[in-house]
Design a protein around this motif. Sequence first.
Motif, PDB file in Angstrom:
ATOM      1  N   SER A 122       2.918  14.247  -0.683  1.00 58.34           N
ATOM      2  CA  SER A 122       3.781  13.700  -1.730  1.00 58.34           C
ATOM      3  C   SER A 122       3.242  14.067  -3.104  1.00 58.34           C
ATOM      4  O   SER A 122       4.014  14.258  -4.036  1.00 58.34           O
ATOM      5  N   ASP A 260       9.454  16.304   2.403  1.00 54.62           N
ATOM      6  CA  ASP A 260       8.130  15.684   2.465  1.00 54.62           C
ATOM      7  C   ASP A 260       8.039  15.075   3.875  1.00 54.62           C
ATOM      8  O   ASP A 260       8.632  14.030   4.154  1.00 54.62           O
ATOM      9  N   ASP A 558       1.751   3.280   0.817  1.00 56.96           N
ATOM     10  CA  ASP A 558       1.992   4.598   0.243  1.00 56.96           C
ATOM     11  C   ASP A 558       1.997   4.465  -1.276  1.00 56.96           C
ATOM     12  O   ASP A 558       2.862   3.784  -1.836  1.00 56.96           O
TER      13      ASP A 558
HETATM   14 MG   LIG Z   1       3.585  10.807   1.228  1.00 58.32          MG
END
Ligand SMILES: [Mg+2]
Length: 1147
Positions: A122, A260, A558
């Motif tokens: 990411s 992603d 995340d």
């Molecule tokens: Mg990620």
Amino acid sequence: MTAAPAPGADRVRVAVRVRPFSQREKDAGSKCVVSMHSRNTTTIRDPRNPEHRKTFTFDLAYWSHSGFQVGEDGVFTSADPSSEFAGQREVFRDLGRGILDSAWQGYNATLLAYGQTGSGKSYSMVGFGANKGIIPSVCEELFQAIESRERNQEYQVTFSMLEIYNEQVRDLLSGAKRPGGLRVREDAELGFYVDGLKSVPCENYAQIERLMEQGTKMRTTASTNLNASSSRSHMVITLRFKQVFPDRGLTKLSSINLVDLAGSERQKSSGAEGDRLREGSRVNLSLTNLGNVISALADAAVGKRVLHVPYRDSVLTKLLQPALGGNSRTTLIAAISPADICYEETLSTLRYAERAKKVRNKAVVNTAALTAESRTGNSKLLLGDDNSSMAAPGGRSPPSPPARAHTRGPPTLYDFGPYEAPTKFESVPSPAQTQLRLVTELSSSAPEGARAFSPGGAILTRWRSSADSRRESRAPPENENETCCNLAFPNLRLSTSLPAALAARPSAEPWLGPRAPQFSWAHQLAQAREEWRQHHVALAQEQQMLKTLPHLLNVNEDPQLTGVLKYFIQAGSCDAGRAASNAITLQGLGISDKHASFTNLDGKVTVAPHGKCKVVVNGVTITAKTKLQHLDRVILGSNSAYLYIGLPSERGGQDLRRFDYDFFQLERAAAEGVSVDKLGTRNGGAGPTDPSVLAVFQDYIELMPLVAEANQMSEELKKGLKMELKVKNLASSDSRGYDLQKEVMVKVTNQRTHEVWVWSKAKFINRKFLMEELYQRFLDGEDSCVAQEDDPFWDPMEAVHLGSAHVWLQPLAYCMELEEQVAFLGCDGLEEALLHIHVRPCSPTGRACGEEDMVMDPLELLGERMDFQVHIVRCLGATWLEEDAERGVQMGYRIYDLPHALYTKPIWKTENPQIEESVQFTALNASQEFLNYLQTNALIVDLWGLQEGCAELSCSRQGLMVTGEGHIMVDTKDMTTVMTTGQTPSNRTSELHLKLLELEQETELLRKVNRALREENLRLRESLERTSSSQPAHEPSAALTVAGDAAPWPERDRERDRECAQRAGCDREFAKALKGFYRRMTTATGQLLRLRRHEPPEDDQMLRPFVQQQSQMLQDFGDLLESSLWTLKTDVALIVKKKRECLLQSE
Ligand SMILES: [Mg+2]
Ligand SMILES: Nc1ncnc2c1ncn2[C@@H]1O[C@H](COP(=O)(O)OP(=O)(O)OP(=O)(O)O)[C@@H](O)[C@H]1O
């Protein structure tokens, strides 16, 4: 069957990027195992074997691990000119600009980010804060370039964002939620598409930014709702870029897919070995199948026969079909961690990337003729009745194509040939030219199909019957929008424009799918603009509230999803919970309808839980109203984490980034009394912590929130299971008692039946995925009942390991017995029960050795036969049995080199079971290693808990070697070596053969002695006869003359007779002994012959039984030789002794 691609086909480009150490890796004292010595090589070193290195060559290698500095704006840049550091700009310059180049030329482009969780996918794709990733940079530059284009061209950009989790597609731009997600459909013309996916027209970069924020928010909400980790979902952003050249009647279309992918390592951990439900979860299906598709295509690329490419087996691969082996220029960025602890994962990522680079694509420029209606619509737009049209402002001279500046090294990935200068109107090829070029490209790269634009702008292969094509080749094109070209292949037909049905309508957008309502571009823009306006107002309001009101910011595992959700605490009092009636509506596991109340009064903010609802502040569970302070950490329910941002007066310039997900979990673990120091001792109190202790601590921190979630699901689904995280100290199963090895496990108890299971980390993670699937069905109002065998909350009953006892064997090395009562310690170090055990050395017949058999030095036993008995007397005070009278226990242990454990018989429903089981072990030829083992190791006796319905542990003696007396043999390493090497049996045979020869020599010697004795006997007889026949012939032979007083004659005669009888008896015994020996030797010779004739089998499968048989025969042979010699020696010793006594008497 997939044919090998044409030589000129585009290859999937691969770039690798290695990130800096994470905080966890730094704390663990990680070493970097990755190096990059050139712009395209990546070398990885095995931390356990530094000599073992592997170098991979890819199109690009980005060193982002070191050599950087962080500017005031937070941007990472090279620390000095000599630094090899590659920041976001460098990556964008190669990969992002390459995508833009392709888009302008009318090619489809795909960028996939692959790598384990936390490897930086990411970061490269989306970026963090000021370090913008490829996606925002691509969008920004695209609009910058559009703004500087010529007026008489039109550009249309649409943006869509979706997530694939557990094979369900979620539209991240649409609030409407469909149970089961959006459908992926297939259209004969358009290929796979997502039915009903929102595709938003965009006019500038700011709009894209806002859409991405919106999508991320949706992703975060979805993630907190189920608390399904975003690492396990794939995010796909698609930009569709259409260039309209009205004067020429042409359009160019490019579809840019930016993907992603989910963290790759979950594939392994979810494949929990030994779990009966390991195949059950679909959570990794897409990723696993992506690997299968890549492998199949890579095989096809090297000319292997590939019968089937499994695109259809998962949602992701259906949607990525054009990107892999189809009409797209595709790049894979493999994100890797530099740390030694991630070596296996990194290596596997590099191997994956290596396979991917073999995949060949067939990208073509997607041009299409403009319909009459479209021309009208477009010219209206271009004429400016719509002032926000994306037609470029007029009057400006055409700018240069998107910059392709290369400040370092070789050209970009996308140097696919001469640049087509799409900005120059003259350079846009005429329809005829386009068709011509398309035909050339297609015929060289994909000769087998007819093609049309797919929703992803992909080329679809459409097979037609020869009859169809014959008909079509005669007939003229059905309308002006569809141009048919007969290729060199007579049964193929090429469509270079939009499908007729869609092209008939103005500005029809094929990628929306055949069922989507088709509106003009102007209409779509107008609709989007209204949405923007509303959104803008909401955003401005939010900004104002952030400044003035105290609020909660979500904190997600995340980092991309942290700080996305904001909950404002208005003045007065407000409730928070799941119900829509609350002022603060929260989603999340364990969050009740009315969960907690917040008050914001007199410059003070407080929180109070409702009833028994779980609220944790700064790691501590609260039960009453508690005052909140700026930057307090609040956890609601099982694991919904928030950072409290106080009143404006409280706020300072603190860096909020340190309050990340790990911070919350560490704080919680500390409150529960779990810390690195508690798990393992530091070396002497100073020094670095042992890496294995750190690893187990990381596991604990990782699993702690998951266990809380699993318990919550169990409660809501009424499964009645309680899961507890335990740290298993492997010292309990280490025979040397080493303390460092530990592992995390989950103890599962059925609260109603008290049944107990113990799950490994991998098994628990696998089960958690499955629990989430079931729970999702429950939330969606679907049927969440499953058959028992498919239920992740159920397992068949099994014996539970309760604890281990260490019985140190040192006395045995001195031939001394030991009798002890030792504690069985559970994994947490607590006493589970007491073991009464007796280990005693004995003779081969089982007679206990006495003190006289003790040795001063264990070496005295080297090479000797050692027998000993392990006698398990009983088990005392087992908590397991005290807790439930229906339960039972069994004990198991394994000595030295025994191939498997031996178990005592099961005993049920008895509190202090008397076991009284004894087993005799024999080491025929005690080796040095065995004696060392006895001196330094303990016998580990494991206590197993049996519960109703569970299988008892097998007490089988299969696979064990036993002596002739039936004792279990230990210290059989030599024989095992024989079994494993396969050629040693013959060595062993010759060894035994030598022994046999030695024995034969000894026998010969004994024969000579015998002969000498016989001769003497004869002489004695003769002299006796002579004495009795002549007078005074009663003289003893010289040899037997005895000094001293002589007995009277009759008496002497009797003496002599007795002596003679005794000697004769000795001879007889001797002869008997020899006879027995010869007989045994004959048997031995027979065995030796059989051994020589025992040939190995040709079938390798039979090798193991052969070796086992061989080894048994050798064993028998050896035993026979040993025992024969031993018997002979004993017999001879006895005879000699007797004879000596006889001689002494006669003296
Ligand atoms: Mg990620
Ligand atoms: N090149 C880099 N430079 C600096 N920091 C990085 C870099 N790559 C990753 N990071 C940091 O590492 C952490 C993990 O990165 P990221 O979230 O991108 O991983 P991921 O591969 O997307 O993981 P997941 O599979 O869980 O989504 C983030 O905090 C990010 O800031």
